[in-house]
Design a protein around this motif. Structure first.
Motif, PDB file in Angstrom:
ATOM      1  N   GLU A   1       0.844  -1.201   0.000  1.00 25.42           N
ATOM      2  CA  GLU A   1       0.000   0.000   0.000  1.00 25.42           C
ATOM      3  C   GLU A   1       0.882   1.256   0.000  1.00 25.42           C
ATOM      4  OE1 GLU A   1      -2.242   0.462   3.550  1.00 25.42           O
ATOM      5  OE2 GLU A   1      -3.318   2.217   2.858  1.00 25.42           O
ATOM      6  N   VAL A   2       0.593   2.141  -0.950  1.00 27.34           N
ATOM      7  CA  VAL A   2       1.340   3.399  -1.030  1.00 27.34           C
ATOM      8  C   VAL A   2       0.903   4.332   0.092  1.00 27.34           C
ATOM      9  CG1 VAL A   2       1.716   5.468  -2.398  1.00 27.34           C
ATOM     10  CG2 VAL A   2       1.705   3.228  -3.507  1.00 27.34           C
ATOM     11  N   GLN A   3       1.879   4.890   0.776  1.00 29.77           N
ATOM     12  CA  GLN A   3       1.590   5.881   1.805  1.00 29.77           C
ATOM     13  C   GLN A   3       2.558   7.044   1.691  1.00 29.77           C
ATOM     14  OE1 GLN A   3       1.531   3.837   5.681  1.00 29.77           O
ATOM     15  NE2 GLN A   3      -0.671   4.156   5.685  1.00 29.77           N
ATOM     16  N   LEU A   4       2.010   8.243   1.788  1.00 34.04           N
ATOM     17  CA  LEU A   4       2.790   9.472   1.893  1.00 34.04           C
ATOM     18  C   LEU A   4       2.284  10.189   3.128  1.00 34.04           C
ATOM     19  CD1 LEU A   4       2.599  10.613  -1.842  1.00 34.04           C
ATOM     20  CD2 LEU A   4       4.592   9.648  -0.693  1.00 34.04           C
ATOM     21  N   VAL A   5       3.149  10.312   4.125  1.00 36.22           N
ATOM     22  CA  VAL A   5       2.734  10.871   5.407  1.00 36.22           C
ATOM     23  C   VAL A   5       3.483  12.174   5.644  1.00 36.22           C
ATOM     24  CG1 VAL A   5       2.551  10.496   7.871  1.00 36.22           C
ATOM     25  CG2 VAL A   5       2.253   8.566   6.301  1.00 36.22           C
ATOM     26  N   GLU A   6       2.723  13.259   5.667  1.00 40.41           N
ATOM     27  CA  GLU A   6       3.314  14.585   5.858  1.00 40.41           C
ATOM     28  C   GLU A   6       3.353  14.942   7.341  1.00 40.41           C
ATOM     29  OE1 GLU A   6       0.498  15.177   2.166  1.00 40.41           O
ATOM     30  OE2 GLU A   6       0.383  14.151   4.117  1.00 40.41           O
ATOM     31  N   SER A   7       4.326  15.741   7.690  1.00 39.69           N
ATOM     32  CA  SER A   7       4.410  16.295   9.036  1.00 39.69           C
ATOM     33  C   SER A   7       5.175  17.602   8.978  1.00 39.69           C
ATOM     34  CB  SER A   7       5.098  15.311   9.997  1.00 39.69           C
ATOM     35  OG  SER A   7       6.421  15.043   9.573  1.00 39.69           O
ATOM     36  N   GLY A   8       5.088  18.375  10.052  1.00 40.23           N
ATOM     37  CA  GLY A   8       5.866  19.597  10.152  1.00 40.23           C
ATOM     38  C   GLY A   8       5.100  20.888   9.952  1.00 40.23           C
ATOM     39  N   GLY A   9       3.836  20.785   9.608  1.00 35.20           N
ATOM     40  CA  GLY A   9       3.061  22.005   9.449  1.00 35.20           C
ATOM     41  C   GLY A   9       2.796  22.672  10.792  1.00 35.20           C
ATOM     42  N   GLY A  10       2.230  23.867  10.736  1.00 35.75           N
ATOM     43  CA  GLY A  10       1.930  24.584  11.960  1.00 35.75           C
ATOM     44  C   GLY A  10       1.700  26.051  11.713  1.00 35.75           C
ATOM     45  N   LEU A  11       1.725  26.800  12.794  1.00 36.86           N
ATOM     46  CA  LEU A  11       1.509  28.247  12.766  1.00 36.86           C
ATOM     47  C   LEU A  11       2.841  28.952  12.997  1.00 36.86           C
ATOM     48  CD1 LEU A  11      -0.341  30.777  12.845  1.00 36.86           C
ATOM     49  CD2 LEU A  11      -0.614  30.337  15.308  1.00 36.86           C
ATOM     50  N   VAL A  12       3.145  29.909  12.142  1.00 37.81           N
ATOM     51  CA  VAL A  12       4.391  30.643  12.263  1.00 37.81           C
ATOM     52  C   VAL A  12       4.137  32.093  11.875  1.00 37.81           C
ATOM     53  CG1 VAL A  12       5.127  30.097   9.896  1.00 37.81           C
ATOM     54  CG2 VAL A  12       6.854  30.586  11.640  1.00 37.81           C
ATOM     55  N   GLN A  13       4.917  32.991  12.403  1.00 35.67           N
ATOM     56  CA  GLN A  13       4.809  34.398  12.034  1.00 35.67           C
ATOM     57  C   GLN A  13       5.499  34.656  10.704  1.00 35.67           C
ATOM     58  OE1 GLN A  13       6.331  36.670  15.391  1.00 35.67           O
ATOM     59  NE2 GLN A  13       4.249  36.967  16.155  1.00 35.67           N
ATOM     60  N   ALA A  14       5.062  35.678  10.040  1.00 35.69           N
ATOM     61  CA  ALA A  14       5.703  36.088   8.786  1.00 35.69           C
ATOM     62  C   ALA A  14       7.200  36.296   9.012  1.00 35.69           C
ATOM     63  CB  ALA A  14       5.063  37.361   8.255  1.00 35.69           C
ATOM     64  N   GLY A  15       7.979  35.810   8.072  1.00 38.67           N
ATOM     65  CA  GLY A  15       9.428  35.870   8.186  1.00 38.67           C
ATOM     66  C   GLY A  15      10.040  34.643   8.839  1.00 38.67           C
ATOM     67  N   GLY A  16       9.203  33.814   9.421  1.00 39.17           N
ATOM     68  CA  GLY A  16       9.695  32.623  10.093  1.00 39.17           C
ATOM     69  C   GLY A  16       9.931  31.460   9.146  1.00 39.17           C
ATOM     70  N   SER A  17      10.237  30.311   9.742  1.00 39.99           N
ATOM     71  CA  SER A  17      10.589  29.112   8.970  1.00 39.99           C
ATOM     72  C   SER A  17       9.843  27.894   9.483  1.00 39.99           C
ATOM     73  CB  SER A  17      12.093  28.838   9.066  1.00 39.99           C
ATOM     74  OG  SER A  17      12.859  29.905   8.544  1.00 39.99           O
ATOM     75  N   LEU A  18       9.630  26.963   8.582  1.00 44.70           N
ATOM     76  CA  LEU A  18       9.100  25.646   8.922  1.00 44.70           C
ATOM     77  C   LEU A  18       9.778  24.625   8.021  1.00 44.70           C
ATOM     78  CD1 LEU A  18       5.208  26.142   9.184  1.00 44.70           C
ATOM     79  CD2 LEU A  18       6.743  25.536  11.068  1.00 44.70           C
ATOM     80  N   ARG A  19       9.845  23.378   8.489  1.00 48.27           N
ATOM     81  CA  ARG A  19      10.325  22.295   7.641  1.00 48.27           C
ATOM     82  C   ARG A  19       9.260  21.208   7.587  1.00 48.27           C
ATOM     83  NH1 ARG A  19      15.476  18.162   8.036  1.00 48.27           N
ATOM     84  NH2 ARG A  19      14.195  17.233   9.673  1.00 48.27           N
ATOM     85  N   LEU A  20       8.821  20.928   6.385  1.00 50.66           N
ATOM     86  CA  LEU A  20       7.868  19.851   6.164  1.00 50.66           C
ATOM     87  C   LEU A  20       8.615  18.565   5.826  1.00 50.66           C
ATOM     88  CD1 LEU A  20       5.168  21.630   3.954  1.00 50.66           C
ATOM     89  CD2 LEU A  20       5.339  21.537   6.454  1.00 50.66           C
ATOM     90  N   SER A  21       8.053  17.453   6.273  1.00 52.24           N
ATOM     91  CA  SER A  21       8.600  16.139   5.941  1.00 52.24           C
ATOM     92  C   SER A  21       7.532  15.298   5.264  1.00 52.24           C
ATOM     93  CB  SER A  21       9.077  15.406   7.199  1.00 52.24           C
ATOM     94  OG  SER A  21      10.086  16.117   7.865  1.00 52.24           O
ATOM     95  N   CYS A  22       7.958  14.466   4.341  1.00 59.39           N
ATOM     96  CA  CYS A  22       7.056  13.526   3.670  1.00 59.39           C
ATOM     97  C   CYS A  22       7.725  12.154   3.704  1.00 59.39           C
ATOM     98  CB  CYS A  22       6.774  13.947   2.250  1.00 59.39           C
ATOM     99  SG  CYS A  22       5.788  12.735   1.312  1.00 59.39           S
ATOM    100  N   ALA A  23       7.182  11.252   4.506  1.00 62.92           N
ATOM    101  CA  ALA A  23       7.715   9.898   4.610  1.00 62.92           C
ATOM    102  C   ALA A  23       6.951   8.995   3.658  1.00 62.92           C
ATOM    103  CB  ALA A  23       7.589   9.396   6.034  1.00 62.92           C
ATOM    104  N   ALA A  24       7.673   8.337   2.756  1.00 67.81           N
ATOM    105  CA  ALA A  24       7.050   7.543   1.701  1.00 67.81           C
ATOM    106  C   ALA A  24       7.246   6.055   1.928  1.00 67.81           C
ATOM    107  CB  ALA A  24       7.638   7.933   0.349  1.00 67.81           C
ATOM    108  N   SER A  25       6.247   5.279   1.561  1.00 68.65           N
ATOM    109  CA  SER A  25       6.360   3.824   1.623  1.00 68.65           C
ATOM    110  C   SER A  25       5.419   3.201   0.612  1.00 68.65           C
ATOM    111  CB  SER A  25       6.031   3.309   3.038  1.00 68.65           C
ATOM    112  OG  SER A  25       4.713   3.637   3.399  1.00 68.65           O
ATOM    113  N   GLY A  26       5.678   1.945   0.272  1.00 67.45           N
ATOM    114  CA  GLY A  26       4.793   1.230  -0.633  1.00 67.45           C
ATOM    115  C   GLY A  26       5.177   1.313  -2.089  1.00 67.45           C
ATOM    116  N   PHE A  27       6.271   1.996  -2.413  1.00 70.35           N
ATOM    117  CA  PHE A  27       6.761   2.053  -3.789  1.00 70.35           C
ATOM    118  C   PHE A  27       8.268   2.251  -3.735  1.00 70.35           C
ATOM    119  CE2 PHE A  27       7.440   6.651  -3.948  1.00 70.35           C
ATOM    120  CZ  PHE A  27       6.557   7.132  -3.003  1.00 70.35           C
ATOM    121  N   THR A  28       8.919   2.106  -4.884  1.00 76.15           N
ATOM    122  CA  THR A  28      10.380   2.228  -4.939  1.00 76.15           C
ATOM    123  C   THR A  28      10.754   3.702  -4.939  1.00 76.15           C
ATOM    124  OG1 THR A  28      10.504   0.151  -6.183  1.00 76.15           O
ATOM    125  CG2 THR A  28      12.467   1.556  -6.169  1.00 76.15           C
TER     126      THR A  28
END
Length: 122
Positions: A1-28
């Motif tokens: 089963e293909v899965q793409l699981v995102e994480s890292g979102g949230g609330l930030v002030q303008a000028g700030g930073s975030l890092r999103l992650s996408c963990a993949a499984s179920g395919f090469t």
């Protein structure tokens, strides 16, 4: 089963930073281009950035060039999106998507994750 699981979102002030992650499984992982789309309320879905896991080539939308950086950790089957200098216009649900090619990814996305909310306050 293909899965793409995102994480890292949230609330930030303008000028700030975030890092999103996408963990993949179920395919090469090494055979796919993986990246991020976003959709804000009332707006069209936009392809933000994509990376080819096989050769490292990348795509960025003009709206994020110079501010966002995409990277891939093939050992962890995970793609990251480092988002700096965030603006209120970056507020959206960010979706991870995977396709065998960057061209295909740009065209239709392919496999999809569930999305993660990014909110940038002014």
């Amino acid at each position: 089963e293909v899965q793409l699981v995102e994480s890292g979102g949230g609330l930030v002030q303008a000028g700030g930073s975030l890092r999103l992650s996408c963990a993949a499984s179920g395919f090469t992982f090494d055979d796919y281009a993986i990246g991020w789309f976003r959709q804000a309320p009332g707006k069209e879905r936009e392809g933000v950035s994509c990376i080819s896991s096989s050769d490292g080539s990348t795509y960025y939308a003009d709206s994020v060039k110079g501010r966002f950086t995409i990277s891939s950790d093939n050992a962890k089957n995970t793609v990251y999106l480092q988002m700096n200098s965030l603006k209120p216009d970056d507020t959206a649900v960010y979706y991870c998507a995977a396709d065998p090619s960057i061209a295909g990814w740009i065209s239709h996305g392919g496999y999809w994750g569930q999305g993660t909310q990014v909110t940038v306050s002014s």
